[in-house]
Scaffold this motif. Structure first.
Motif, short mmCIF file in Angstrom:
data_model
loop_
_atom_site.label_atom_id
_atom_site.label_comp_id
_atom_site.label_asym_id
_atom_site.label_seq_id
_atom_site.Cartn_x
_atom_site.Cartn_y
_atom_site.Cartn_z
N VAL A 1 52.73 39.56 51.31
CA VAL A 1 51.30 39.83 51.14
C VAL A 1 50.84 40.88 52.14
N LEU A 2 51.32 40.78 53.37
CA LEU A 2 50.96 41.76 54.39
C LEU A 2 51.50 43.14 54.02
N ILE A 3 52.73 43.20 53.53
CA ILE A 3 53.31 44.47 53.09
C ILE A 3 52.50 45.05 51.93
N PHE B 1 48.60 49.10 50.14
CA PHE B 1 47.33 49.48 49.53
C PHE B 1 46.44 50.20 50.55
N PHE B 2 46.38 49.68 51.78
CA PHE B 2 45.44 50.17 52.77
C PHE B 2 45.81 51.57 53.28
N TRP C 1 39.90 47.41 43.34
CA TRP C 1 41.07 46.70 43.87
C TRP C 1 40.85 46.05 45.22
N LEU C 2 39.80 46.44 45.95
CA LEU C 2 39.59 45.88 47.28
C LEU C 2 39.36 44.37 47.27
N PRO C 3 38.53 43.82 46.36
CA PRO C 3 38.36 42.35 46.36
C PRO C 3 39.66 41.59 46.18
N TYR C 4 40.52 42.07 45.26
CA TYR C 4 41.79 41.39 45.03
C TYR C 4 42.70 41.49 46.26
N SER C 5 42.75 42.67 46.87
CA SER C 5 43.63 42.87 48.03
C SER C 5 43.19 42.00 49.21
#
Length: 345
Positions: free
Chosen positions: A199-201, A206-207, A271-275
């Motif tokens: 999840v962190l990867i 994404f970030f 995509w930000l809310p999901y991430s």
């Protein structure tokens, strides 16, 4: 990540005569119809909207440029989301059941992740393309060529496909969470429990490109303002033909960068809310309610339907191409060479 609770006796099951079946979502016919209509609209827009973008760019020779090839490839990724991801996620979201088997569940998850990252990589390369085009408009054609665009497209497809396949087909995503994964995946479910490391990867994957795009587009708009001010300051003077040409090229590239900047902002908002939810969920013990998780997913999915609408609003050439395609003129022999621009730069 949402989880399927064990069904009570009064609940309808996904598989009535099977032990350990998931419970169906408790939607009445009215809300179920509304949800199917809403999700179907997104899938139809994603499929046909992006298909029209691809046809437009590939058919009309005037649109054959490195940037537009990247846009066409991005539209392919969004098209595949509409074909391979959204219809099946729609059934999962509305019914609360997965009727397509565990093997297709893995394939579906793999496609979901791969096409998301493919879109992200395409947008990142497009931002680099726009940065070069705006900051160095006269030498841009020699720096960002069709072959360079092709390399960017290849990277944008190969890396996400290899990454998602390696993570989900090897089972690495739930290392250390095997018991939880078995507990939440009742018969008729398709829930992917991803451990904190992956999840962190995913979040960093994404970030970091998103941060690169923000920096590049910030610089693009700073340069654009400086160019516009310079043109305004010299507006009353006699311009040489080369200076006039440079100003027109710079104006065209700024306009293209603005439109594609809107596409990038739409992607980030979607995509930000999901991430963020995925990151919080993994570190807080997967506490997200099912309906919140589904909302985050569909915000992300709907991004695949938004890009063609953005092009239709801001690209006159796309509107003209749509008119030609929908009217049937596209089948004429001369259609590939039709002029889609009001003026030549």
């Amino acid at each position: 990540m949402s989880t399927n609770s064990s069904p009570s006796a009064s609940e309808q099951l996904c598989y009535q005569n099977m032990t350990g079946s998931c419970a169906k979502a408790p939607y009445s016919p009215g809300p179920r119809l509304i949800l199917y209509t809403l999700f179907s609209l997104g899938a139809v827009l994603a499929v046909f909207g992006n298909l029209l973008v691809v046809i437009s760019i590939l058919h009309f020779k005037q649109l054959h440029s490195p940037t537009n090839f990247l846009i066409a490839s991005l539209a392919c990724a969004d098209f595949l989301v509409g074909v391979t991801v959204m219809p099946f996620s729609m059934v999962r979201s509305v019914e609360g059941c997965w009727y397509f088997g565990p093997s297709f569940c893995t394939f579906h998850t793999c496609c979901d992740v791969a096409f998301c990252y493919s879109s992200l990589f395409h947008l990142c390369f497009i931002s680099i393309d726009r940065y070069i085009a705006v900051t160095e408009p006269l030498v841009y054609p020699t720096k960002f060529t069709v072959s360079v665009s092709g390399t960017c497209i290849g990277i944008s497809w190969i890396l996400p496909l290899v990454y998602s396949g390696a993570v989900f087909y090897t089972g690495a995503y739930d290392d250390g969470l095997e018991e939880l994964s078995r507990a939440v995946n009742c018969v008729g479910g398709c829930q992917t429990v991803v451990n904190q490391n992956w999840v962190l990867i995913d979040f960093l994957s994404f970030f970091i490109p998103t941060l690169v795009m923000i920096i590049l587009y910030s610089n693009i708009f700073l340069v654009a303002r400086q160019q516009a001010k310079k043109i305004e300051d010299t507006g009353g003077k006699i311009e040489l033909s080369s200076a006039s040409y440079k100003s027109r090229v710079a104006k065209r590239e700024r306009k293209a960068a603005k439109t594609l900047g809107i596409t990038v902002v739409a992607f980030m908002i979607s995509w930000l809310p999901y991430s963020i939810d995925s990151l919080i969920d993994a570190y807080m013990g997967f506490i997200t309610p099912a309906y919140i998780y589904e909302i985050c997913c569909w915000c992300a999915y709907y991004n695949s339907a938004m890009n063609p609408l953005i092009y239709a609003l801001f690209y006159p050439w796309f509107r003209k191409a749509l008119k030609i395609i929908m009217s049937g003129w596209v089948f004429e022999d001369s259609s590939p060479t039709m002029n889609l621009f009001s003026e030549q730069m």
